[in-house]
Structure formats: structure tokens, C-alpha cells
Design an enzyme around this catalytic site. Sequence first.
Site, PDB file in Angstrom:
ATOM      1  N   CYS A 239     -15.263  47.332  -8.030  1.00  3.05           N
ATOM      2  CA  CYS A 239     -16.361  46.822  -8.848  1.00  3.05           C
ATOM      3  C   CYS A 239     -17.689  47.001  -8.120  1.00  3.05           C
ATOM      4  CB  CYS A 239     -16.123  45.346  -9.158  1.00  3.05           C
ATOM      5  SG  CYS A 239     -17.386  44.636 -10.240  1.00  3.05           S
TER       6      CYS A 239
ATOM      7  N   CYS B  60     -20.387  39.752  -6.533  1.00  2.19           N
ATOM      8  CA  CYS B  60     -20.022  38.338  -6.690  1.00  2.19           C
ATOM      9  C   CYS B  60     -19.236  37.868  -5.458  1.00  2.19           C
ATOM     10  CB  CYS B  60     -19.210  38.145  -7.955  1.00  2.19           C
ATOM     11  SG  CYS B  60     -20.014  38.795  -9.452  1.00  2.19           S
TER      12      CYS B  60
ATOM     13  N   CYS C  66     -15.336  37.028  -5.397  1.00  5.30           N
ATOM     14  CA  CYS C  66     -14.383  37.946  -6.020  1.00  5.30           C
ATOM     15  C   CYS C  66     -13.804  38.952  -5.032  1.00  5.30           C
ATOM     16  CB  CYS C  66     -15.068  38.679  -7.175  1.00  5.30           C
ATOM     17  SG  CYS C  66     -13.959  39.769  -8.093  1.00  5.30           S
TER      18      CYS C  66
ATOM     19  N   CYS D 260      -5.151  37.846 -22.184  1.00  7.29           N
ATOM     20  CA  CYS D 260      -6.513  38.067 -21.717  1.00  7.29           C
ATOM     21  C   CYS D 260      -6.574  39.416 -21.020  1.00  7.29           C
ATOM     22  CB  CYS D 260      -6.927  36.954 -20.766  1.00  7.29           C
ATOM     23  SG  CYS D 260      -6.794  35.299 -21.490  1.00  7.29           S
TER      24      CYS D 260
ATOM     25  N   CYS E 136      -7.972  38.095 -26.010  1.00  7.61           N
ATOM     26  CA  CYS E 136      -9.302  37.845 -25.467  1.00  7.61           C
ATOM     27  C   CYS E 136      -9.647  38.990 -24.524  1.00  7.61           C
ATOM     28  CB  CYS E 136      -9.318  36.519 -24.713  1.00  7.61           C
ATOM     29  SG  CYS E 136     -10.911  36.100 -23.958  1.00  7.61           S
TER      30      CYS E 136
ATOM     31  N   CYS F 111     -15.458  32.224 -24.813  1.00 10.17           N
ATOM     32  CA  CYS F 111     -14.719  31.584 -23.729  1.00 10.17           C
ATOM     33  C   CYS F 111     -15.590  31.706 -22.478  1.00 10.17           C
ATOM     34  CB  CYS F 111     -13.379  32.298 -23.537  1.00 10.17           C
ATOM     35  SG  CYS F 111     -12.427  31.753 -22.098  1.00 10.17           S
TER      36      CYS F 111
ATOM     37  N   ARG G 125      -9.159  24.882 -19.914  1.00  8.31           N
ATOM     38  CA  ARG G 125      -8.059  25.653 -19.332  1.00  8.31           C
ATOM     39  C   ARG G 125      -8.108  25.572 -17.818  1.00  8.31           C
ATOM     40  NH1 ARG G 125      -9.123  31.017 -21.064  1.00  8.31           N
ATOM     41  NH2 ARG G 125      -8.490  30.174 -23.079  1.00  8.31           N
TER      42      ARG G 125
END
Length: 418
Positions: free
Chosen positions: A65, A69, A72, A109, A142, A202, A272
Site C-alpha cells: 500500500c 497509516c 497498518c 467484507c 461490503c 460502515c 461490531r
Amino acid sequence: MDLLNTLVDKGLRREAPTRGEALAVLATSDDDLLDVVAAAGKVRRHWFGRRVKLNYLVNLKSGLCPEDCSYCSQRLGSKADILKYTWLKPGDASRAAAAGLAGGAKRVCLVASGRGPTDRDVDRVSETIRAIKDENEGVEVCACLGLLSDGQAERLRAAGADAYNHNLNTAESTYGEITTTHTYADRVDTVNKAHAAGLSACSGLIAGMGESDEDLVDVVYALRALDPDSVPVNFLIPVEGTPLAKEWNLTPQRCLRILAMVRFVCPDIEVRIAGGREVHLRTMQPLALHLANSIFLGDYLTTEGQAGKADLEMIADAGFEVEGTDQVTLPEHRRAGGAGGGCGSHEGAGCGSPEGGGRGSAEEAGCGSHAGTGCGSHQGGGVCGTAAPVVPGAPAEPRTDLVALRHRGAGTDLAPNA
């Protein structure tokens, strides 16, 4: 406690607590913890009964990626020994999803690392959505693909997506300390794009990154203002090779208080428990079911979760039941007025019972996931009382032994955990 009676009354009326009341929940003592869980459990039962919705993650593209972040393991510059692979083919992704659905999940998801999808990526994910829906009647899908460009949410909705996930993660005031390659406003914009396209939004948070109580309350109120149908509460899993690898700030008690606060602020929303529940709640996970009405089954994106069979046994032993595809997750008032039919489902797959329709107990009170201190067993301070004395409310020693990177399931030749 007068505070808890007030919060229950407000939760049953869908009225937000004051900021001071939300902060007071986080400041309650360990001696009052079970009272906090019981109070929030009344709100959970009122709107969601004893049902637990199961969700299953499929990591469509792992690692590599370009975003930075700090939490992560897939980030730019990550040294974590995670799986790295490019896009799964739609058939492979559908087969990966089937494992979770066979275990009782009603929502899949689909997640892909990256800043955001290209139009070609949207085509690829759309094909995957259609493949999953063709094989599984009643499943919710999702998508979680990063920042959306104009028109992409509409295309995903047309392909059959029910929901779109994009977390705020932390408070706006501290966002720049966690991520520099995009802004908090970028994330809000993507959630709004999902809403506008008729997708069920979400959006959630990550606790345990060194934030203050005020930061946690800020992000939860910001989420309430965005009005998502579901709020995932992640607890930081400090993965070696990431900038936050040394952030072991959570105890199971703090996690439970965080979940209770989220439930009081978002009483009729699907809460969740996402990543990190196994690391930080450990044997206290069943308590979290009294606060949250939704969990992930099996593994996460780059780390392993509890065995799927153990998840199902935990739910049954705690007196809860797995929500079926024929049951609606969200209360009637949210299904009627929410984007996408509520909770990411359309016509009846959403969430729950309207006012007072709960059947039993509360959702899950546990912190659910990532951060890392656990209930405090063993090494340095656990409830077992076998090690050094522990100061109430202080994190135990880091439990790095509980952080296992995923090397099975999607992107491998090994069977998934579901």
C-alpha cells in the site's frame, strides 16, 4: 449509579448522552465494570436482542500500500512479515468467501489495500461481488477499497454491493499524527459518497493508539454525526515492523468500557467488535457480546483470529445466537430511513428488532480487538494472580505471543480459518 440509569433511559429513546456522560463511562472504575456492561447490555438487548451477526473478511489484495497509516502492517515501508499478493481473481475470492459463509457469516467484507480503487479495480470488484451473490442467496457484501472517486460508489451499488466500509479511525485533531498521505476530511468524504449512492455506510475506529479519552469520545460522536449503519470497533494489534509496534496501551477492562461508551452513543447502530479482540480480551471475550451485536468470524486481513469453531462455541455458551440471513439486523426505523436498506442489507437482511424487540441479552462488551494487553493473565499481571501485582487499570505486559500473522486462507494454498 444514576449515570448508568440515565444512559439506559437515553439509549432506549435513541438520545445521545452528553459528552460529559460519555467521558464518565470511560472513567468508571474496575469495581463498577460489570454494572457498566449490564447497563449497556440493556440497550443492546432492546435494539438487537441476543443475536450476533457474523462477518467474514476476504483480503483481495495484500500489502504494497502506498499510504503511511501508522497502525497498518500493509503500509508503505512496513517491515512486517505479512502475505503480499496482488488482486485475487473473482472465482478465488468467491471460494474464499464461501468458507466464511459456511461457518455462519451473513456478510462478506471485500477489502483491498491501497489509496483507492481505479475504475478497472471497481470493475474487478464488481465481478467478484456478482460471483459471490450468484452462489449465495441472501448474503450481504461490503466493499472496503479506500478513498472513492466520483461515481465509483454508484457502480459498486449497481454491481450488488450492500455496504461500503471506510473508517475514521481516530479523532480529527490527532489524525495527522497517525497518517500523513491523506486527510481526515478525505475519509469523511468517502463515507458521504457511500451514503449518497444508497450504500449502507460502515465506519468505525481504532482504539489503543495512544489516544486520550477525549479523542475517543470525539471520534465516536463524529461517527454518530455521519450516521453509519455499522460501527466497527478495532483494538490496535501492535504488529512488529510498524510504527505503533510498541503501543500496548489497552486492558480488557478499558476495552469493555470503550465498547460500552460506543453503545451508549450509538444505541441502535450495529456495533461490531473488529480486530484485536483475541489479543486484548482473551478469556473475557464473551462479556463483549453484551455490548456489541456483531463480530468477525475467523481471521483478519493480515493477522490470525480465534478459530471459527471457537467463535461459534463462545456465542452459544454465552447464551447468544448467530443471526441468520433471514433475520434483519437493524431496527425498523433505521431500515426504513437508512441508505441501502440499513446495515448493508436490502429487504430484510439487516438487523434487528424494533423498539423493545430484543430477545435477550446484550451484545459484546469487550474491547474486541487490536491493542494488546488482554485480560491480564500471566507474564506480569494477570487476573490469575500468578505473577507480579498489577495496578488497577494499568496495561499488563505486552502479549506479543498472541499476535500471529496470517499465512493461510486468501492468497495462499492453505485452508482458511472459518
